[in-house]
Design an enzyme around this catalytic site. Structure first.
Site, short mmCIF file in Angstrom:
data_model
loop_
_atom_site.label_atom_id
_atom_site.label_comp_id
_atom_site.label_asym_id
_atom_site.label_seq_id
_atom_site.Cartn_x
_atom_site.Cartn_y
_atom_site.Cartn_z
N ASP A 226 0.86 -1.18 0.00
CA ASP A 226 0.00 0.00 0.00
C ASP A 226 0.90 1.24 0.00
OD1 ASP A 226 0.93 0.07 2.60
OD2 ASP A 226 -1.03 -0.02 3.54
N ALA B 258 0.64 7.83 4.80
CA ALA B 258 1.50 9.00 4.55
C ALA B 258 1.65 9.18 3.03
CB ALA B 258 2.86 8.77 5.19
N ASP C 149 7.26 -2.57 2.80
CA ASP C 149 6.08 -3.44 2.91
C ASP C 149 6.44 -4.89 2.65
OD1 ASP C 149 4.38 -1.34 3.49
OD2 ASP C 149 3.49 -1.26 1.49
N ASP D 232 13.44 -1.58 8.90
CA ASP D 232 13.25 -0.13 9.07
C ASP D 232 14.51 0.63 8.64
OD1 ASP D 232 10.69 -0.66 10.01
OD2 ASP D 232 11.20 -0.28 12.12
#
Length: 151
Positions: free
Chosen positions: A72, A77, A94, A114
């Site tokens: 997505d 954001a 993702d 991350d």
């Protein structure tokens, strides 16, 4: 040829047994090196990002691995905040989240995923100079902090 009730019942039972046999056949397992391939696609390096980009463009070649390529992008954001194209970084992020969650090893890999996201965004920022570069890096830092805390 005359079919009796007994014959029809026998044929139905054989058909049901065959159907169950086919349904009970084990699914084709993903290749044994799936964890290693997943890890290679989710490192912080540019070479890892490039390997993932190539694989993402040719997902059918990786079908046996049953990776989840869905995305997505940057969730809620903006994908391209202030014109900075972070959509690809978000898609790879993702990919890491979805596939490590499916593998049951998300917690052990979240920090690296991350960090890879942050490095991908910083690579985008290298295409800018001066104030635009500073703004891009600040935005990348903000996105990174958001996934680190809320991801």
């Amino acid at each position: 040829m005359r079919t009796t009730t007994r014959t029809r019942t026998t044929l139905a039972a054989v058909g049901a047994a065959l159907a169950l046999g086919v349904a009970a056949a084990p699914a084709q397992a993903a290749p044994a090196d799936k964890p290693q391939v997943l890890a290679s696609f989710t490192q912080t390096s540019a070479s890892s990002q490039n390997a993932w980009l190539a694989a993402n463009r040719n997902q059918s070649a990786w079908a046996a691995y049953e990776f989840d390529w869905s995305t997505d992008l940057c969730t809620q954001a903006p994908d391209n905040p202030f014109g900075f194209p972070f959509n690809t970084a978000c898609a790879r992020h993702d990919f890491g989240y979805r596939n490590y969650k499916a593998a049951g090893s998300f917690d052990a890999n979240k920090s690296r995923i991350d960090s890879a996201f942050y490095e991908d965004m910083k690579r985008v920022c290298t295409g800018y100079t001066g104030e635009k570069n500073t703004a891009c890096n600040s935005t990348a830092w903000t996105y990174y902090q958001a996934v680190k805390i809320f991801g």
